[in-house]
Design a protein around this motif. Structure first.
Motif, PDB file in Angstrom:
ATOM      1  N   GLN A 109       0.839  -1.205   0.000  1.00 48.69           N
ATOM      2  CA  GLN A 109       0.000   0.000   0.000  1.00 48.69           C
ATOM      3  C   GLN A 109       0.876   1.259   0.000  1.00 48.69           C
ATOM      4  OE1 GLN A 109      -3.032  -2.084  -0.600  1.00 48.69           O
ATOM      5  NE2 GLN A 109      -3.610   0.005  -0.084  1.00 48.69           N
ATOM      6  N   ALA A 110       1.940   1.245   0.791  1.00 49.42           N
ATOM      7  CA  ALA A 110       2.833   2.394   0.851  1.00 49.42           C
ATOM      8  C   ALA A 110       3.568   2.600  -0.467  1.00 49.42           C
ATOM      9  CB  ALA A 110       3.834   2.218   1.999  1.00 49.42           C
ATOM     10  N   ILE A 111       4.024   1.523  -1.085  1.00 55.29           N
ATOM     11  CA  ILE A 111       4.706   1.639  -2.379  1.00 55.29           C
ATOM     12  C   ILE A 111       3.770   2.259  -3.406  1.00 55.29           C
ATOM     13  CG2 ILE A 111       5.680   0.326  -4.308  1.00 55.29           C
ATOM     14  CD1 ILE A 111       6.735  -1.684  -2.233  1.00 55.29           C
ATOM     15  N   ALA A 112       2.537   1.779  -3.458  1.00 51.24           N
ATOM     16  CA  ALA A 112       1.566   2.304  -4.410  1.00 51.24           C
ATOM     17  C   ALA A 112       1.292   3.788  -4.163  1.00 51.24           C
ATOM     18  CB  ALA A 112       0.267   1.507  -4.323  1.00 51.24           C
ATOM     19  N   ALA A 113       1.033   4.136  -2.914  1.00 51.18           N
ATOM     20  CA  ALA A 113       0.655   5.510  -2.573  1.00 51.18           C
ATOM     21  C   ALA A 113       1.771   6.502  -2.902  1.00 51.18           C
ATOM     22  CB  ALA A 113       0.292   5.599  -1.093  1.00 51.18           C
ATOM     23  N   PHE A 114       2.979   6.193  -2.486  1.00 52.94           N
ATOM     24  CA  PHE A 114       4.058   7.167  -2.648  1.00 52.94           C
ATOM     25  C   PHE A 114       4.628   7.158  -4.065  1.00 52.94           C
ATOM     26  CE2 PHE A 114       3.796   6.751   1.952  1.00 52.94           C
ATOM     27  CZ  PHE A 114       3.759   8.097   2.309  1.00 52.94           C
ATOM     28  N   SER A 115       4.480   6.075  -4.790  1.00 49.30           N
ATOM     29  CA  SER A 115       4.870   6.074  -6.204  1.00 49.30           C
ATOM     30  C   SER A 115       3.998   7.036  -6.995  1.00 49.30           C
ATOM     31  CB  SER A 115       4.758   4.658  -6.787  1.00 49.30           C
ATOM     32  OG  SER A 115       5.666   3.779  -6.171  1.00 49.30           O
ATOM     33  N   VAL A 116       2.683   6.963  -6.785  1.00 52.49           N
ATOM     34  CA  VAL A 116       1.765   7.862  -7.480  1.00 52.49           C
ATOM     35  C   VAL A 116       1.993   9.297  -7.034  1.00 52.49           C
ATOM     36  CG1 VAL A 116      -0.665   8.478  -7.800  1.00 52.49           C
ATOM     37  CG2 VAL A 116       0.039   6.075  -7.880  1.00 52.49           C
ATOM     38  N   LEU A 117       2.191   9.501  -5.740  1.00 56.55           N
ATOM     39  CA  LEU A 117       2.399  10.850  -5.212  1.00 56.55           C
ATOM     40  C   LEU A 117       3.615  11.507  -5.874  1.00 56.55           C
ATOM     41  CD1 LEU A 117       2.324  11.778  -1.411  1.00 56.55           C
ATOM     42  CD2 LEU A 117       3.865  12.878  -3.007  1.00 56.55           C
ATOM     43  N   ILE A 118       4.723  10.814  -5.888  1.00 58.09           N
ATOM     44  CA  ILE A 118       5.957  11.389  -6.443  1.00 58.09           C
ATOM     45  C   ILE A 118       5.830  11.612  -7.940  1.00 58.09           C
ATOM     46  CG2 ILE A 118       8.405  10.940  -6.853  1.00 58.09           C
ATOM     47  CD1 ILE A 118       8.358   9.365  -4.148  1.00 58.09           C
ATOM     48  N   TYR A 119       5.299  10.628  -8.659  1.00 58.42           N
ATOM     49  CA  TYR A 119       5.151  10.745 -10.110  1.00 58.42           C
ATOM     50  C   TYR A 119       4.271  11.940 -10.475  1.00 58.42           C
ATOM     51  CZ  TYR A 119       4.002   9.307 -14.913  1.00 58.42           C
ATOM     52  OH  TYR A 119       3.826   9.273 -16.275  1.00 58.42           O
ATOM     53  N   SER A 120       3.137  12.057  -9.814  1.00 56.40           N
ATOM     54  CA  SER A 120       2.205  13.133 -10.124  1.00 56.40           C
ATOM     55  C   SER A 120       2.779  14.491  -9.735  1.00 56.40           C
ATOM     56  CB  SER A 120       0.872  12.903  -9.407  1.00 56.40           C
ATOM     57  OG  SER A 120      -0.034  13.943  -9.682  1.00 56.40           O
ATOM     58  N   PHE A 121       3.374  14.590  -8.553  1.00 57.04           N
ATOM     59  CA  PHE A 121       3.904  15.869  -8.096  1.00 57.04           C
ATOM     60  C   PHE A 121       4.990  16.390  -9.029  1.00 57.04           C
ATOM     61  CE2 PHE A 121       7.077  18.370  -5.856  1.00 57.04           C
ATOM     62  CZ  PHE A 121       6.305  19.363  -5.277  1.00 57.04           C
ATOM     63  N   VAL A 122       5.938  15.538  -9.372  1.00 53.48           N
ATOM     64  CA  VAL A 122       7.070  15.972 -10.195  1.00 53.48           C
ATOM     65  C   VAL A 122       6.594  16.440 -11.566  1.00 53.48           C
ATOM     66  CG1 VAL A 122       9.163  15.208 -11.371  1.00 53.48           C
ATOM     67  CG2 VAL A 122       8.770  14.564  -8.988  1.00 53.48           C
ATOM     68  N   LEU A 123       5.749  15.640 -12.222  1.00 50.33           N
ATOM     69  CA  LEU A 123       5.309  16.016 -13.562  1.00 50.33           C
ATOM     70  C   LEU A 123       4.374  17.223 -13.531  1.00 50.33           C
ATOM     71  CD1 LEU A 123       4.846  12.624 -15.419  1.00 50.33           C
ATOM     72  CD2 LEU A 123       6.722  14.247 -15.555  1.00 50.33           C
ATOM     73  N   ALA A 124       3.501  17.310 -12.534  1.00 49.35           N
ATOM     74  CA  ALA A 124       2.618  18.475 -12.433  1.00 49.35           C
ATOM     75  C   ALA A 124       3.428  19.746 -12.215  1.00 49.35           C
ATOM     76  CB  ALA A 124       1.613  18.290 -11.299  1.00 49.35           C
ATOM     77  N   TYR A 125       4.475  19.654 -11.400  1.00 51.72           N
ATOM     78  CA  TYR A 125       5.313  20.836 -11.161  1.00 51.72           C
ATOM     79  C   TYR A 125       6.014  21.263 -12.448  1.00 51.72           C
ATOM     80  CZ  TYR A 125       8.373  24.084  -8.736  1.00 51.72           C
ATOM     81  OH  TYR A 125       9.006  25.228  -8.316  1.00 51.72           O
ATOM     82  N   VAL A 126       6.549  20.310 -13.185  1.00 52.21           N
ATOM     83  CA  VAL A 126       7.240  20.626 -14.434  1.00 52.21           C
ATOM     84  C   VAL A 126       6.278  21.244 -15.443  1.00 52.21           C
ATOM     85  CG1 VAL A 126       8.427  19.624 -16.429  1.00 52.21           C
ATOM     86  CG2 VAL A 126       9.043  18.897 -14.115  1.00 52.21           C
ATOM     87  N   ILE A 127       5.093  20.648 -15.579  1.00 52.32           N
ATOM     88  CA  ILE A 127       4.102  21.162 -16.540  1.00 52.32           C
ATOM     89  C   ILE A 127       3.653  22.564 -16.136  1.00 52.32           C
ATOM     90  CG2 ILE A 127       1.809  20.803 -17.535  1.00 52.32           C
ATOM     91  CD1 ILE A 127       2.285  17.750 -16.891  1.00 52.32           C
TER      92      ILE A 127
END
Length: 422
Positions: free
Chosen positions: A366-384
């Motif tokens: 559950q932790a792997i899933a949650a923080f993988s999505v969090l990091i992926y979304s945050f980084v790309l949203a910030y760049v965009i």
């Protein structure tokens, strides 16, 4: 074809679509009176834009069959434009296009959720650019990680996205996300945090300066969201059966408990329980129960709701302590609530949770899933968001923000109290 399940799925899709106008009312009531049109248009813009993108290529990215299990995104070229999904296969429980419609509404509401973090200060055109790119490179791929699944010829589960099926292969148990705690709420909450950082604080940002201009709108929006959420959670079973009924009951229990918990925290902290607090508490409970609605006994759903209401009521204060301006508390409610509901399954998921017959493996995945999505979304949203801000500009001028951006951006006012001659 099972006409009962088809009707169930189509009705649930309509319920989930109603959630986006509900979100528009919820968000619209929370902003100042001169920004209500702008705020609501961010949600309605997402409805139009993502509805088209989903048909053109979104579904083809999110559901590429067994090819897109690990890589960030791939495309099932045969599904572009949905032309290959018109025919109903023999023995199908429902037409493929019914599932397409259901998942389209998830994509729409997820993108619309992000907009709450940039209320009162975002350009509509720039928001539409962001929504296009973010949906394409973040939501559609993450939906594939979580929701993409397939069946073998004998009807057994054959493959799925890496968050569910992939981790089951690696750890012996897959992450549980029945209706989108990771793909929807953590995903949107992380993107909201990124955009709040990119756009910066509103003029005069500090605690107590901005107050909701229309609490009845907020209550109406919360009611529509709760109503639509039954389609969101129970509909994710894709069948009218006992699992859907369990999800339905938990979608009553958890937000009801969260509403009460939020009001208690408000009473202790501020001296008065508020209508906006009641609405926010219900939404926090709905967020938290989303990944867990089919995997908890109702008594544990109530406990999750109590935790979500209390924790999220405190979490919305983080923006003042940490100095980021998440206008409408997308981070405090959706990111924190989504993390809470996703991780809670590691302790109380039926049969695999640490306290109900399982071990720590479920919590790990559950932790792997949650923080993988969090990091992926945050980084790309910030760049965009950063790229948009530095090119066409994402934020309106300070003077327009102070005056209220409805007339500047849309040429309309939310409240015209008297007739005026040209």
């Amino acid at each position: 074809m099972d006409q009962g399940n088809t009707a169930f799925l189509l009705i649930c899709a309509a319920l989930v679509l109603l959630m986006t106008p509900g979100l528009a009312f919820f968000y619209g009531g929370l902003v100042k009176a001169k920004s209500v049109i702008s705020m609501m248009m961010l949600s309605f813009g997402a409805m139009g834009l993502i509805g088209v993108l989903w048909v053109l290529y979104g579904f083809a990215i999110a559901f590429p069959g067994s090819e897109g299990l690990i890589f960030p995104w791939s495309i099932d070229s045969s599904a572009l434009g949905l032309s290959s999904l018109v025919d109903v296969p023999d023995g199908a429980a429902y037409p493929p296009l019914a599932f397409v419609a259901f998942q389209a509404t998830f994509a729409i509401i997820t993108v619309a959720l992000v907009s709450g973090a940039i209320a009162d200060r975002a350009k509509f055109g720039s928001w539409m650019i962001f929504a296009t790119v973010w949906a394409t490179v973040v939501y559609f791929p993450v939906a594939s990680w979580v929701f993409n699944f397939g069946l073998a010829d004998d009807g057994s589960f054959a493959y799925g996205g890496w968050i569910t099926y992939g981790m089951q292969e690696w750890f012996g148990v897959g992450a549980i996300d029945f209706a989108g705690g990771t793909a929807v709420h953590i995903n949107a909450g992380a993107a909201a945090l990124a955009l709040a950082l990119v756009l910066g604080k509103r003029v005069g940002f500090q605690k107590g300066v901005s107050v909701p201009h229309n609490p009845p709108f907020v209550l109406l929006g919360a009611g529509l969201l709760w109503f639509g959420w039954f389609g969101f959670n129970a509909g994710s079973e894709l069948a009218a059966d006992g699992t859907a009924a369990l999800a339905f009951v938990n979608t009553i229990a958890a937000p009801a408990a969260a509403l009460l918990a939020w009001l208690v925290v408000e009473k202790i902290k501020d001296g008065k329980p508020t209508s906006v607090g009641a609405a926010s508490g219900a939404v926090a409970g709905l967020v938290a129960i989303t990944p867990a609605c089919a995997s908890l006994q109702p008594i544990w759903a109530i406990l999750l709701g109590l935790l979500a209401g209390a924790v999220c009521a405190l979490a919305i204060e983080l923006k003042f302590k940490l100095g980021f301006d998440d206008s409408l508390d997308v981070v405090g409610i959706h990111l924190v609530g989504g993390l809470l509901g996703t991780l809670y399954l590691g302790f109380f998921a039926n049969g695999t949770g640490l306290f109900v017959g399982g071990d720590a493996t479920q919590l790990l995945v559950q932790a792997i899933a949650a923080f993988s999505v969090l990091i992926y979304s945050f980084v790309l949203a910030y760049v965009i968001g950063f790229a948009i801000e530095k090119t066409v500009g994402f934020r309106v001028k300070n003077e327009d923000e102070i005056a209220g951006i409805d007339t500047v951006v849309h040429g309309e006012e939310g409240y015209v109290l008297s007739d005026r001659q040209a």
